[in-house]
Write an enzyme that holds these catalytic residues in place. Structure first.
Site, PDB file in Angstrom:
ATOM      1  N   GLY A 287       0.827  -1.202   0.000  1.00 21.22           N
ATOM      2  CA  GLY A 287       0.000   0.000   0.000  1.00 21.22           C
ATOM      3  C   GLY A 287       0.857   1.246   0.000  1.00 21.22           C
ATOM      4  N   ARG A 288       0.214   2.383  -0.266  1.00 19.90           N
ATOM      5  CA  ARG A 288       0.936   3.649  -0.345  1.00 19.90           C
ATOM      6  C   ARG A 288       0.100   4.753   0.294  1.00 19.90           C
ATOM      7  NH1 ARG A 288       4.828   5.659  -3.952  1.00 19.90           N
ATOM      8  NH2 ARG A 288       4.703   3.751  -5.192  1.00 19.90           N
ATOM      9  N   GLY A 289       0.766   5.649   1.039  1.00 17.33           N
ATOM     10  CA  GLY A 289       0.119   6.814   1.621  1.00 17.33           C
ATOM     11  C   GLY A 289       0.766   8.082   1.108  1.00 17.33           C
ATOM     12  N   PHE A 291       2.969  10.071   2.525  1.00 15.24           N
ATOM     13  CA  PHE A 291       4.403  10.133   2.785  1.00 15.24           C
ATOM     14  C   PHE A 291       5.045   8.753   2.912  1.00 15.24           C
ATOM     15  CE2 PHE A 291       2.748  14.081   4.761  1.00 15.24           C
ATOM     16  CZ  PHE A 291       3.437  15.003   3.989  1.00 15.24           C
ATOM     17  N   SER A 292       4.275   7.694   2.750  1.00  8.32           N
ATOM     18  CA  SER A 292       4.820   6.374   3.055  1.00  8.32           C
ATOM     19  C   SER A 292       4.403   5.340   2.021  1.00  8.32           C
ATOM     20  CB  SER A 292       4.343   5.916   4.441  1.00  8.32           C
ATOM     21  OG  SER A 292       2.941   5.744   4.454  1.00  8.32           O
ATOM     22  N   LYS A 310       7.644  -0.723   6.213  1.00  9.49           N
ATOM     23  CA  LYS A 310       6.987   0.578   6.083  1.00  9.49           C
ATOM     24  C   LYS A 310       8.060   1.653   5.953  1.00  9.49           C
ATOM     25  CE  LYS A 310       3.355   3.448   8.144  1.00  9.49           C
ATOM     26  NZ  LYS A 310       2.329   3.537   9.212  1.00  9.49           N
ATOM     27  N   ASP A 407      -7.780   5.543  15.021  1.00  3.96           N
ATOM     28  CA  ASP A 407      -8.111   5.261  13.618  1.00  3.96           C
ATOM     29  C   ASP A 407      -8.455   3.780  13.442  1.00  3.96           C
ATOM     30  OD1 ASP A 407      -8.610   6.030  11.019  1.00  3.96           O
ATOM     31  OD2 ASP A 407      -6.530   5.825  10.359  1.00  3.96           O
TER      32      ASP A 407
END
Length: 505
Positions: A287-289, A291-292, A310, A407
């Site tokens: 997965g991708r966010g 900033f990460s 991560k 979250d």
């Protein structure tokens, strides 16, 4: 954490004339901590009074700070005339202990460890100096070792000084003589450069296993002369690299204006670290966010173990966001539990923070719900309660440790081997000190936020996680969100109980 009865005291780590540090276990959570104790009355002598004053200074400074390379403050309290400071316990002792151990074994510390420790302490100093805090007593006995020697943290702020906006220098002659900068010895005003000098003395001692300015027959006059002229034995070039010797020489420069800043030391030292990312073979993206990015990877030095890697681009973040990344790694490290994603290690290189985590063999709970929905099936009731129980177990453990997740949702819940469900992704997690009970930042995923978070009125606490957990339970039963509907967007989302249909939270 406000009473000595909350702790089970263990071994004495170090004892002074008017203070001692003891290992202890916080009974409510089982967390092992270090407790520093001094006599609060301090009626015996001026020295005792100074000890109390130093501890009060340390408490004030520690409450201002939060950095992965600084010893973490937990709480403080008075008990029967004594003052107690509860802090993070250094599992590996101090660098002074390490130096003594290596000397007894007639060995030396490998250079790559020294570069890593230098990076860690320089990072801590860059953080302190940016916040106008001068440590004033850096030495190996105030540098603590963690993670089997892979991490160093700076501690003991009893002599530290926080500058006001209008103050640039200090004048008091404080510190440990063998590590004092030339400007302090000469009685001149001094500033952040004095910490850099002390760091250089400590770095030299880690390599040579002896302080740079000590001699068997030396008195204070001779010591002052050696320090103010930077007269110390050169490190042998056949043992230490040219870069390392040059680093020591740059730091131990007599003129403070010509010494490198903590940030410069950090930048130079970081270039010398062996790249740890090369120890991993990336085999896929998870997965991708913003900033990460999370990768599926093989950890070569750990028996080709499959892990989740991560990688967070911290250089693009502001200070607050960067602090949250460090906090996530710290919380995962402290929260070892069967229903929380396992933390293995973390490191920083080239402004990238890398966290090594357990790989969830079957992805996240959101993917499981999606597959079930597309197969026109529903989860069996025993499956629902099995998943829900494990989420409850994870949150119970977190809340006992005074950590709020903030979250909780299917995307942050992971399905591992043998049907074990684990909570993860603590990027928005929040640790509460013993004196803090509410958060105020509106963070999280809107469809899972509790009413008190959305309304931003009066703050919120652990029960906001319970609301999010209830939303997840609804999804487990119905395979859809209780608040999603045609035309409903985040701005229209009021999260009122009347929005919930069919299943009551």
């Amino acid at each position: 954490m406000n009473d000595l009865g909350s702790y089970q005291l263990g071994r004495c780590i170090i004892r002074g004339k008017s203070s001692r540090v003891t290992e202890a276990t916080y009974l409510e959570t089982g967390v092992v901590v270090a407790i520093k104790q001094v006599n609060e009355v301090a009626s015996q002598s001026d020295k005792d009074a100074n000890t109390v004053k130093e501890m009060e200074t340390e408490i004030t400074i520690l409450q201002m700070l939060d950095h992965p390379n600084l010893i973490k403050y937990h709480t403080h309290f008075g008990h029967h005339g004594d003052l107690f400071l509860v802090m993070e316990l250094a599992s590996g002792g101090t660098l002074a202990n390490k130096i003594d151990q290596v000397k007894e074994q007639e060995k030396r510390i490998e250079e790559h460890f020294l570069w890593r420790w230098l990076c860690d302490v320089a990072s801590a100093l860059a953080y302190l100096h940016k916040r106008r805090v001068l440590h004033r007593d850096i030495k190996p006995s105030h540098i603590f070792i963690f993670q089997n020697g892979l991490q160093a943290k700076l501690g003991d702020f009893g002599l530290s000084k926080a500058f006001s906006d209008t103050t640039q220098c200090a004048m008091s002659c404080v510190g440990t003589p063998l590590y004092m900068a030339p400007e302090i010895v000469r009685g001149e005003p001094y500033s952040y450069g004095s910490d850099i000098w002390s760091l250089g003395c400590s770095l030299y001692e880690m390599a040579a296993l002896v302080q740079p300015f000590t001699r068997s027959d030396m008195d204070f006059v001779a010591l002052g002369h050696a320090i103010t002229n930077a007269e110390y034995p050169e490190l042998p070039p056949e043992v230490w690299s040219t870069d390392f010797i040059n680093m020591v020489s740059k730091i131990l420069t007599v003129d403070p204006l010509h010494r490198p800043s903590a940030q410069t030391v950090l930048d130079l030292a970081a270039c010398k670290l062996v790249s740890r990312i090369q120890d991993f073979q990336i085999i896929g993206s998870i997965g991708r966010g913003q900033f990460s990015e999370v990768h599926r990877a093989l950890w070569k030095s750990s028996g080709e173990r499959e892990v989740a890697l991560k990688r967070i681009q911290i250089y693009e973040m502001d200070d607050d966001a960067r602090s949250e990344v460090y906090a996530e790694a710290k919380m995962l490290q402290e929260l070892a539990h069967p229903t929380i994603i396992k933390y293995f290690d973390s490191f920083t290189e080239e402004m990238e923070m890398v966290i090594i985590l357990e790989l969830a063999a079957h992805g996240d709970l959101s993917s499981l719900l999606s597959r079930t929905r597309h197969g026109n099936r529903m989860l069996e009731e025993h499956q629902v309660w099995g998943i829900f129980f494990q989420i409850c177990d994870a949150l119970h453990h977190m809340h006992r440790h005074r950590i709020m997740h903030r979250d909780v949702k299917p995307e942050n819940t992971f399905v591992c081997q043998h049907g074990v469900v684990k909570l993860g992704d603590l990027g928005l997690g929040r640790y509460f000190s013993s004196n803090t009970y509410k958060a105020h930042s509106v963070v999280g995923t809107p469809f899972y936020m509790s009413p008190e978070v959305i309304s931003d009125a009066g703050g919120y606490s652990f029960k906001s996680d319970i609301w999010s957990m209830g939303v997840v339970l609804y999804e487990l039963y119905t395979l859809r969100s209780p608040f999603a509907g045609p035309g409903l967007n985040y701005y229209m989302l009021g999260l009122k109980p009347q929005h919930v249909d069919e299943v009551c939270l």
